[in-house]
Design a protein around this motif. Sequence first.
Motif, PDB file in Angstrom:
ATOM      1  N   ALA A   1       0.470  -1.653   0.269  1.00 42.27           N
ATOM      2  CA  ALA A   1       0.199  -0.462   0.001  1.00 42.27           C
ATOM      3  C   ALA A   1       1.006   1.057   0.275  1.00 42.27           C
ATOM      4  O   ALA A   1       0.943   2.162  -0.259  1.00 42.27           O
ATOM      5  N   ASP A   2       2.025   1.243   0.562  1.00 43.76           N
ATOM      6  CA  ASP A   2       2.819   2.460   0.236  1.00 43.76           C
ATOM      7  C   ASP A   2       3.280   2.502  -1.273  1.00 43.76           C
ATOM      8  O   ASP A   2       4.073   3.511  -1.554  1.00 43.76           O
ATOM      9  N   GLY A   3       3.965   1.768  -2.209  1.00 46.01           N
ATOM     10  CA  GLY A   3       3.861   2.219  -3.597  1.00 46.01           C
ATOM     11  C   GLY A   3       2.669   2.959  -4.079  1.00 46.01           C
ATOM     12  O   GLY A   3       1.906   3.378  -3.389  1.00 46.01           O
ATOM     13  N   ALA A   4       3.819   3.641  -5.111  1.00 44.06           N
ATOM     14  CA  ALA A   4       2.596   4.288  -5.609  1.00 44.06           C
ATOM     15  C   ALA A   4       1.797   4.133  -6.086  1.00 44.06           C
ATOM     16  O   ALA A   4       1.877   2.763  -7.350  1.00 44.06           O
ATOM     17  N   ARG A   5       0.848   4.588  -5.688  1.00 39.64           N
ATOM     18  CA  ARG A   5      -0.584   4.468  -6.330  1.00 39.64           C
ATOM     19  C   ARG A   5      -1.520   4.934  -6.978  1.00 39.64           C
ATOM     20  O   ARG A   5      -1.797   6.505  -6.866  1.00 39.64           O
ATOM     21  N   ILE A   6      -1.928   4.820  -8.304  1.00 40.97           N
ATOM     22  CA  ILE A   6      -2.711   5.802  -9.337  1.00 40.97           C
ATOM     23  C   ILE A   6      -4.023   5.314  -9.909  1.00 40.97           C
ATOM     24  O   ILE A   6      -5.131   4.960  -9.375  1.00 40.97           O
ATOM     25  N   ALA A   7      -4.686   6.653  -9.605  1.00 38.21           N
ATOM     26  CA  ALA A   7      -6.373   6.681  -9.700  1.00 38.21           C
ATOM     27  C   ALA A   7      -6.650   7.336 -11.017  1.00 38.21           C
ATOM     28  O   ALA A   7      -5.435   8.649 -11.201  1.00 38.21           O
ATOM     29  N   PHE A   8      -7.436   6.986 -11.834  1.00 41.28           N
ATOM     30  CA  PHE A   8      -7.853   7.971 -13.022  1.00 41.28           C
ATOM     31  C   PHE A   8      -9.356   8.032 -12.901  1.00 41.28           C
ATOM     32  O   PHE A   8     -10.253   7.013 -12.876  1.00 41.28           O
ATOM     33  N   VAL A   9      -9.209   8.981 -13.312  1.00 41.60           N
ATOM     34  CA  VAL A   9     -10.846   9.468 -13.411  1.00 41.60           C
ATOM     35  C   VAL A   9     -10.960   9.866 -14.543  1.00 41.60           C
ATOM     36  O   VAL A   9     -10.131  11.147 -15.432  1.00 41.60           O
ATOM     37  N   ALA A  10     -11.800   9.363 -15.501  1.00 45.46           N
ATOM     38  CA  ALA A  10     -11.712   8.986 -16.627  1.00 45.46           C
ATOM     39  C   ALA A  10     -12.443  10.401 -17.218  1.00 45.46           C
ATOM     40  O   ALA A  10     -13.862  10.449 -16.653  1.00 45.46           O
ATOM     41  N   GLN A  11     -12.253  10.571 -18.909  1.00 45.95           N
ATOM     42  CA  GLN A  11     -13.109  11.696 -19.414  1.00 45.95           C
ATOM     43  C   GLN A  11     -14.827  10.968 -19.199  1.00 45.95           C
ATOM     44  O   GLN A  11     -15.370  12.417 -19.155  1.00 45.95           O
ATOM     45  N   GLU A  12     -15.419  10.115 -19.281  1.00 43.11           N
ATOM     46  CA  GLU A  12     -16.555   9.604 -19.835  1.00 43.11           C
ATOM     47  C   GLU A  12     -17.798   9.625 -17.875  1.00 43.11           C
ATOM     48  O   GLU A  12     -18.992   9.367 -17.827  1.00 43.11           O
ATOM     49  N   LYS A  13     -16.719   9.946 -16.867  1.00 42.71           N
ATOM     50  CA  LYS A  13     -17.105   9.800 -15.765  1.00 42.71           C
ATOM     51  C   LYS A  13     -18.374   8.333 -15.941  1.00 42.71           C
ATOM     52  O   LYS A  13     -19.347   8.524 -14.793  1.00 42.71           O
ATOM     53  N   PRO A  14     -17.573   7.123 -16.251  1.00 47.32           N
ATOM     54  CA  PRO A  14     -18.375   6.298 -15.471  1.00 47.32           C
ATOM     55  C   PRO A  14     -19.063   5.080 -14.046  1.00 47.32           C
ATOM     56  O   PRO A  14     -18.000   5.267 -13.523  1.00 47.32           O
ATOM     57  N   LEU A  15     -20.139   4.750 -14.273  1.00 51.65           N
ATOM     58  CA  LEU A  15     -20.305   4.314 -12.922  1.00 51.65           C
ATOM     59  C   LEU A  15     -21.517   3.171 -13.671  1.00 51.65           C
ATOM     60  O   LEU A  15     -22.144   3.283 -14.454  1.00 51.65           O
ATOM     61  N   TYR A  16     -21.930   2.528 -12.800  1.00 50.18           N
ATOM     62  CA  TYR A  16     -22.585   1.696 -13.204  1.00 50.18           C
ATOM     63  C   TYR A  16     -24.083   2.213 -12.812  1.00 50.18           C
ATOM     64  O   TYR A  16     -24.601   2.412 -11.934  1.00 50.18           O
ATOM     65  N   ARG A  17     -24.843   1.781 -13.536  1.00 54.84           N
ATOM     66  CA  ARG A  17     -26.666   2.563 -14.018  1.00 54.84           C
ATOM     67  C   ARG A  17     -26.854   2.203 -12.702  1.00 54.84           C
ATOM     68  O   ARG A  17     -28.402   3.087 -11.849  1.00 54.84           O
ATOM     69  N   TYR A  18     -27.287   0.788 -12.821  1.00 52.00           N
ATOM     70  CA  TYR A  18     -28.510   0.796 -11.195  1.00 52.00           C
ATOM     71  C   TYR A  18     -27.643  -0.072 -10.502  1.00 52.00           C
ATOM     72  O   TYR A  18     -28.390   0.326  -9.310  1.00 52.00           O
ATOM     73  N   PHE A  19     -26.653   1.056  -9.884  1.00 52.52           N
ATOM     74  CA  PHE A  19     -26.195   0.496  -8.085  1.00 52.52           C
ATOM     75  C   PHE A  19     -26.608   2.366  -8.026  1.00 52.52           C
ATOM     76  O   PHE A  19     -26.265   3.241  -8.550  1.00 52.52           O
ATOM     77  N   SER A  20     -26.910   2.150  -6.817  1.00 54.96           N
ATOM     78  CA  SER A  20     -26.626   3.403  -6.002  1.00 54.96           C
ATOM     79  C   SER A  20     -25.512   3.985  -5.685  1.00 54.96           C
ATOM     80  O   SER A  20     -23.811   2.720  -6.307  1.00 54.96           O
TER      81      SER A  20
END
Lengths: 311, 354
Positions: free
Chosen positions: A91-110
Amino acid sequence: MNLKLAAGSDPATTDGRDTVLTVTGLGKRYRGGRDNTWALRDCSFTLPAGSVTALVGMNGAGKTTLLSILAGLLTPTAGHLTLPSTGQGGADGARIAFVAQEKPLYRYFSVADMLQVGARLNRVWDQERALRWLRRFDIPLDRACGRLSGGQQAQVNFAIALGSRPSVLLLDEPVSTLDPLARSEVTAELLTEAADTGMTVLLSTHVVGELVGVADHLLLLAKGRLLAAGEIDTLLENHLHYVGPRADVPPGPGQVVWASHTDNQSVFLVRLPETGPVPPVDAPWTTRPVTLEEFVLAQLKKVRTAGEGEA
Amino acid sequence: MNVRVGARRGAPVGDKPGPAAELRSGAHFADLAWLAWRQHRVVITTTVLVVAAVVVAALALATQANDLAARCDQNGCPPDFVDQRKALVTHARRLLLYGLPVLSGIVAVFWGAPLVSREYEQRTHLLVWLQDVSPRRWLVSKVASLGALVVLLYAVYGVATSSLVRGLKAIRETAVGGGDAIELVLQPFSTTFEAAPSLQVAYALFGFALGVAAGAVARRTLVAVAITLVGFAAVRYVIAEYPRVHFLPPLRRTRLLDAPVDTPPGGFSANVIMGGGHLDAAGNEIPTPAACFDDTGAIASECLRQHGVVSAFYDYQPVAREGTFQLIELGIYLVLTAVLAVVAWRRLRSATAF
């Protein structure tokens, strides 16, 4: 993937901060296209730890390609990127998070379900941080993501990215789906989060006006090539406007980046030589500093005029 | 700067993850199984209900068939036996004829095809594959958890259809009846062959893998569904129609001309007759001379002898081989399933850098 961990090395940038990401000679050519052009070519830069870097370029400049390579979604055709090993892949290593342009989510998930996805699929998860973000922007937790507005969907994406506590946060056009008021609030909150945790942020945009006071570093991309890379203050200090009567050459030292002429006035934007102070210019010539927007526009105009140019 | 954000709840905010930040070794299988269930729970529930309904119907028909057969003794069957048997066979035939191919197709089209393609289509692969779980691990966990459910579901279904087939065979043993389609239903190497639990599981797993691979290649749900539907129907049909009865070389029965025809064990209709012809003295197959057919289409033995024919033969696939052939077909489908799984796995590896 050429993701090499530079064990033991301690690459330091010019401003003394540790680098969190080093990119060397990165290039990407898409196969199958009729035009055999490179979407990205010869990109080399570093991201200092804790910096907020703006990736600027027109549409189609290669911003998403670059971010996708950094996020691990695309394999580069050439070059490699290096993350310093701050831990043994834990967990100490470099962790990269990416927020895509499309802002994807599962539509039927709350929204709460989406947070659970983030919690279950990450080694590190900060539920409180994610919830705080959603509360801050009044996102209802029990609503299905498909019924949220575009802006609200973007907020859920930000919350998931922040909840995973990345050391590097990549944002592709982060505020494009937000209204003007939310834009400035989101930007301010993101900067707060970055400052609080030492998180490095790389965000792409084609709206230069949004960058003032946000980013401290700039990556300027045009036609897949890097036009400028570095600390914004340094870049701006190294450039200058000469304003005076109509002339073909600037009155002082410096390499002309962009010149504009009217019948009785000439304006030169020059890159100052590395050595020595700038000598004062004689009247009627005056000098004035370069703003970020002027710098970016001049570089882009130069590329458009020359077909292909260099910074 | 921390003050403003932290003030809302007084939560500790700082450089290090606070007590709220959970640190784990990574996503467990249970986490991805939860995701699979949460994403596909509607289609899973629907499939389970449909399969359960068919299983109940098959078991009810099987019980009826056994009861009906038990009502016959050495003195014969009750007077209403023929009518009841006819109605039962009609229902059983419909269930086996349509149920066997369609139910495994449900898994192919509704479970397999959207699994990867919908992620690409709705761009959610950009979200789910960029957390701390690699796309390949995501795929393996999801396919394993859903695949386990497929195995369970279709094993139960296969047990129910097999018991219906056994019930129908019990009725056939009574030797009373006729005028219904029982021989059609109980044809060897056909419907009864496919009703085995092992094959029902294999068909469903093959369909599931085909759907997943099609989705990983096509990346569009509609295209993946179309490829899966056509591919599944084509493979099932072609293997059932041609190679199945050729898994092993057929057996040959030879008789001298004019000798009585000897029937294979169980009679002709219980086995698959592959063809027949005539042999010369050396035992070589020779074409039946056209001149030996008389006006009615009958063949004159004397004429055949004059043309060098010594004996006649027929080739048949004995019904006793059904078990062996089921194993061979099971192997074929499991190999196809493995190949498709590798295709999907390789495709996902090239889709992401690490």
